[in-house]
Design a protein around this motif. Sequence first.
Motif, PDB file in Angstrom:
ATOM      1  N   ALA A 238      12.681 -33.363 138.911  1.00 41.27           N
ATOM      2  CA  ALA A 238      13.331 -32.516 139.917  1.00 41.27           C
ATOM      3  C   ALA A 238      12.811 -31.089 139.778  1.00 41.27           C
ATOM      4  O   ALA A 238      12.645 -30.577 138.672  1.00 41.27           O
ATOM      5  N   GLY A 239      12.537 -30.459 140.919  1.00 37.66           N
ATOM      6  CA  GLY A 239      12.041 -29.093 140.912  1.00 37.66           C
ATOM      7  C   GLY A 239      10.572 -28.957 140.559  1.00 37.66           C
ATOM      8  O   GLY A 239      10.093 -27.835 140.332  1.00 37.66           O
ATOM      9  N   HIS A 242       8.997 -26.872 143.418  1.00 36.08           N
ATOM     10  CA  HIS A 242       9.615 -25.552 143.573  1.00 36.08           C
ATOM     11  C   HIS A 242      10.987 -25.574 142.904  1.00 36.08           C
ATOM     12  O   HIS A 242      11.867 -26.345 143.308  1.00 36.08           O
ATOM     13  N   ILE A 243      11.142 -24.730 141.895  1.00 32.22           N
ATOM     14  CA  ILE A 243      12.405 -24.721 141.162  1.00 32.22           C
ATOM     15  C   ILE A 243      13.504 -24.070 141.995  1.00 32.22           C
ATOM     16  O   ILE A 243      14.645 -24.553 142.042  1.00 32.22           O
ATOM     17  N   ASP A 245      13.993 -23.832 145.286  1.00 34.00           N
ATOM     18  CA  ASP A 245      14.492 -24.729 146.335  1.00 34.00           C
ATOM     19  C   ASP A 245      14.782 -26.134 145.809  1.00 34.00           C
ATOM     20  O   ASP A 245      15.216 -27.005 146.568  1.00 34.00           O
ATOM     21  N   THR A 246      14.513 -26.342 144.530  1.00 35.91           N
ATOM     22  CA  THR A 246      14.703 -27.641 143.861  1.00 35.91           C
ATOM     23  C   THR A 246      14.054 -28.758 144.691  1.00 35.91           C
ATOM     24  O   THR A 246      14.725 -29.642 145.231  1.00 35.91           O
ATOM     25  N   ARG A 247      12.740 -28.696 144.766  1.00 38.39           N
ATOM     26  CA  ARG A 247      11.992 -29.748 145.447  1.00 38.39           C
ATOM     27  C   ARG A 247      11.129 -30.487 144.436  1.00 38.39           C
ATOM     28  O   ARG A 247      10.310 -29.834 143.764  1.00 38.39           O
ATOM     29  N   ALA A 249      14.817 -32.760 144.944  1.00 32.74           N
ATOM     30  CA  ALA A 249      16.184 -32.446 144.503  1.00 32.74           C
ATOM     31  C   ALA A 249      16.582 -33.226 143.251  1.00 32.74           C
ATOM     32  O   ALA A 249      17.481 -32.808 142.525  1.00 32.74           O
ATOM     33  N   LYS A 250      15.926 -34.350 142.978  1.00 33.62           N
ATOM     34  CA  LYS A 250      16.215 -35.140 141.788  1.00 33.62           C
ATOM     35  C   LYS A 250      14.939 -35.823 141.326  1.00 33.62           C
ATOM     36  O   LYS A 250      13.925 -35.830 142.046  1.00 33.62           O
ATOM     37  N   ASP A 251      14.994 -36.386 140.130  1.00 31.22           N
ATOM     38  CA  ASP A 251      13.824 -37.096 139.622  1.00 31.22           C
ATOM     39  C   ASP A 251      13.450 -38.242 140.568  1.00 31.22           C
ATOM     40  O   ASP A 251      14.321 -38.938 141.086  1.00 31.22           O
TER      41      ASP A 251
END
Length: 392
Positions: A238-239, A242-243, A245-247, A249-251
Amino acid sequence: MDEVTSFRKWVMYYVAVWIFGALVVVGLGIYLTTATQKTAVLGNAQLGSSYRSLAEFYRTFFERNGLHLELTDVSHIGESADQLEREAAPINASFILAGSTLSIDTRKLVSLGSIKLAPGWLFYRAPAIEGANPFTALAGRRISGGPRGSFSNRILRELYDAGKNPGAGPAEILELTDSDGKAALLRGDVDAVWMIDSAASDNVSRLISRPDIHLFSWELADAYLERLPYLSRLILPAGYFHIGDTRPAKDVKLLSSTVTLLVEADLHPALQWGFLLAAQEYYASHYDELSGEVSFPKYIDKSVPISSVAEQYFNEGVPTVFSYLPIFYASIVERIWIWLAGTFILGYPTFRMIKKFRASTSKWIKAKASRQKRRTERRELRKAQTLDATSK
């Protein structure tokens, strides 16, 4: 008799040294001529893919190190591999994906090892797919799977055959390039796009940034790997992109392949060293944490025999001579050092023997001249004595 025997030995060793030296010169000449006449030709894949930027990196590396690499445009790396196996085609080096050699004739090819990861990406439009099987959700939908004959298209069809739901309608797999598939997904002309490429590729970066586009996580990855053992499971954290925007959003669980570099078995060793050292520099400057503990280049896909040059690289590392000479000349020295050592081992004792023989020969000649002089003097003396006796 001893003098004659010594002279024959001198002649034999002298001739042997000259013959050996001539063989060294002729062999080196052939080596240099072959090297200067041969060029590496690599397939340059579709725009927007990391394979194209990788090929450009290799060409820059070759030029910087005094080697020559031509890039030939191909629609996908599968086409490059197809041309590689045809003798009439100019391509003598190609990227392939692990498992792809099942469809090509590799008897005259050798592997330089895997050079990077190649994750598979299944992007689709909202809403998010519920469940572990994407093909159930995409039944009756349109999926862009890569050009006809490409490795990504073949792998998608194998995944589809393994995971399709018999009770659901068939999905339509379109044969678009990655760039065209990306554009079609953004326009809404297709419902999903499948591509196998680096996380740094323009196509992946563009799609991962869109909030209305989702990336599928293969929760049944282990089950698919049982059917397709040449793939591997990869965790995209996850992230990762981009940390802030958390892209994502999950693993996300991805199915991944590796990119292997194949070359013709008779490709000159200097060019093979160029590819290996370029791969080493590429990995050092493009480290990807998705690789984990795996460093590249590495001999992973063993479906094609490894070249002798690559085997030396993986077992012994880069020879020290490459730190002091350009790749071309270092390759020459590295390959003929045994000849040079043999020349010294044979030539030095022979030189000492010749030198010693010349000294002994000089003494023998002087002694012979001295004996001849004494015989002449004795003849002259006897002749004079005979004349004196006659006159009396």
